[in-house]
Motif scaffolding. Structure first.
Motif, PDB file in Angstrom:
ATOM      1  N   ALA A  17       0.807  -1.250  -0.041  1.00  0.00           N
ATOM      2  CA  ALA A  17       0.028   0.012  -0.127  1.00  0.00           C
ATOM      3  C   ALA A  17       0.765   1.120  -0.030  1.00  0.00           C
ATOM      4  N   ILE A  18       1.873   1.422   0.686  1.00  0.00           N
ATOM      5  CA  ILE A  18       2.875   2.346   0.669  1.00  0.00           C
ATOM      6  C   ILE A  18       3.503   2.473  -0.634  1.00  0.00           C
ATOM      7  N   TYR A  23       6.847   0.891  10.115  1.00  0.00           N
ATOM      8  CA  TYR A  23       6.415   1.891   8.910  1.00  0.00           C
ATOM      9  C   TYR A  23       6.343   3.392   9.116  1.00  0.00           C
ATOM     10  N   GLY A  24       6.051   3.666  10.258  1.00  0.00           N
ATOM     11  CA  GLY A  24       5.677   4.902  10.773  1.00  0.00           C
ATOM     12  C   GLY A  24       4.691   5.651   9.926  1.00  0.00           C
ATOM     13  N   THR A  25       4.656   7.197   9.854  1.00  0.00           N
ATOM     14  CA  THR A  25       3.676   7.995   9.142  1.00  0.00           C
ATOM     15  C   THR A  25       3.564   7.683   7.478  1.00  0.00           C
ATOM     16  N   LEU A  65      -2.013   6.545   5.596  1.00  0.00           N
ATOM     17  CA  LEU A  65      -2.918   5.787   4.406  1.00  0.00           C
ATOM     18  C   LEU A  65      -3.832   5.257   5.120  1.00  0.00           C
ATOM     19  N   VAL A  66      -3.918   5.050   6.395  1.00  0.00           N
ATOM     20  CA  VAL A  66      -5.184   4.486   7.291  1.00  0.00           C
ATOM     21  C   VAL A  66      -6.513   5.445   7.287  1.00  0.00           C
ATOM     22  N   VAL A  67      -7.490   4.875   6.842  1.00  0.00           N
ATOM     23  CA  VAL A  67      -8.700   5.467   6.700  1.00  0.00           C
ATOM     24  C   VAL A  67      -9.496   5.079   8.139  1.00  0.00           C
ATOM     25  N   GLY A  68      -9.460   3.778   8.584  1.00  0.00           N
ATOM     26  CA  GLY A  68     -10.101   3.492   9.436  1.00  0.00           C
ATOM     27  C   GLY A  68      -9.497   1.973   9.913  1.00  0.00           C
TER      28      GLY A  68
END
Length: 317
Positions: free
Chosen positions: A82-83, A116-118, A123-126
């Motif tokens: 995803a990153i 992975y930090g920020t 990227l997380v929405v929930g």
């Protein structure tokens, strides 16, 4: 002649500009039980973004677990994928296999934050704690090999554990919720779970609703009745559509006939109306015939190379 509910008709008048998250559900393994690796997830995420007639809108992914398939608590490789592809994530923690498994899910979640930090947390929405766990404990629920579900009190406990785990981290401000069937939310004994959520994820499939009218001609009404029922039980919390779809192949289910033509109708009547309304939508699914044959199959794309095979139906809205 297809029936169109007044609910959907009203949705059609709304601006075509859509602000909601749009994505698919992604399992941790293929049908042959082979684990997906980072390259597999990257390939899938990129394929979703290049689907014809979708204007590159499908940039989000819903996961069912934080754990790499076949390991105890190693971070799932969908995270670095995803990153690398700038894909938004609705995280999932599997909650139908007991406290020990939840411990491993939380360990993987914390490890992902640390590793992975920020790049990850932004990227997380929930975060969804569980998936259809309340459904599994009902008489009609289907308990699979991963476990037989979770009681409402257990889910509340798991939700609190996840909130404690993300406190003071880059995920602290992210909404924490639960995903279940609309029938589970319609059961008042499960209201305590809703009470402890920031959002509610609902799974609704007219194809499987065999005790009521569920032909493609009434599918949009059947879906929106379920969606509205969930809203009525949501205690004012936002309702996300975390799973819905219509199979392109498979057996007839009461009045519901699986076909690419009917999947196109469902896409137009339900998916497109949700997109136009700005509802967060995670469609099931991009491709499910991977190293095996799903029955029924809900995959927009058939078996084969995701970047080469064409969708089973037109995805234009």
């Amino acid at each position: 002649m297809r029936l169109t509910s007044t609910f959907v008709a009203a949705a059609a008048t709304i601006s075509t500009a859509s602000a909601g998250y749009k994505g698919f559900n992604y399992g941790a393994n293929f049908l042959n039980n082979q684990a997906k690796v980072q390259a597999d997830f990257e390939y899938e995420f990129n394929a979703a973004k290049t689907l014809p007639n979708t204007n590159g809108q499908f940039t989000s992914a819903r996961l069912y677990t934080m754990i790499q398939h076949g390991t105890t608590n190693t971070v799932i490789s969908a995270i670095p994928a995803a990153i690398n592809t700038n894909t938004q994530l609705l995280l999932g923690l599997w909650a139908s296999a007991g406290q020990a498994n939840v411990n491993n899910e939380v360990a993987a979640l914390k490890a992902a934050i640390s590793q992975y930090g920020t790049k990850f947390t932004n990227l997380v929405v929930g975060i969804s704690v569980g998936s259809e766990d309340l459904y599994r404990i009902t008489p009609t629920g289907i308990a699979n090999k991963a476990g037989a579900g979770a009681q409402p009190s257990e889910l509340v406990n798991y939700i609190k554990q996840v909130r404690a785990a993300i406190k003071g981290t880059g995920l602290a401000s992210k909404p924490v919720g639960h995903v279940d069937t609309w029938t589970a939310y319609d059961n008042s004994t499960n209201a305590v779970v809703v009470q402890n959520c920031d959002f509610i994820g609902v799974d609704a499939y007219p194809y499987f609703q065999t005790t009521m009218a569920n032909s493609i001609g009434t599918a949009n009404k059947t879906f929106y009745d379920a969606y509205q029922t969930t809203i009525n039980r949501a205690q004012g919390k936002p309702v996300w559509v975390t799973e819905t779809g219509w199979p392109v192949t498979g057996p007839q289910s009461n009045q519901a006939v699986a076909s690419a033509a009917n999947a196109r109708i469902y896409w137009e009547d339900v998916s497109c109306s949700l997109i136009k309304k700005g509802v967060n939508l995670f469609y099931y699914t991009l491709q499910d015939n991977q190293w095996g044959t799903a029955s029924p199959s809900f995959g927009i794309k058939p078996a084969g190379d995701l970047q080469q095979v064409q969708p089973a139906f037109n995805l234009a809205c």
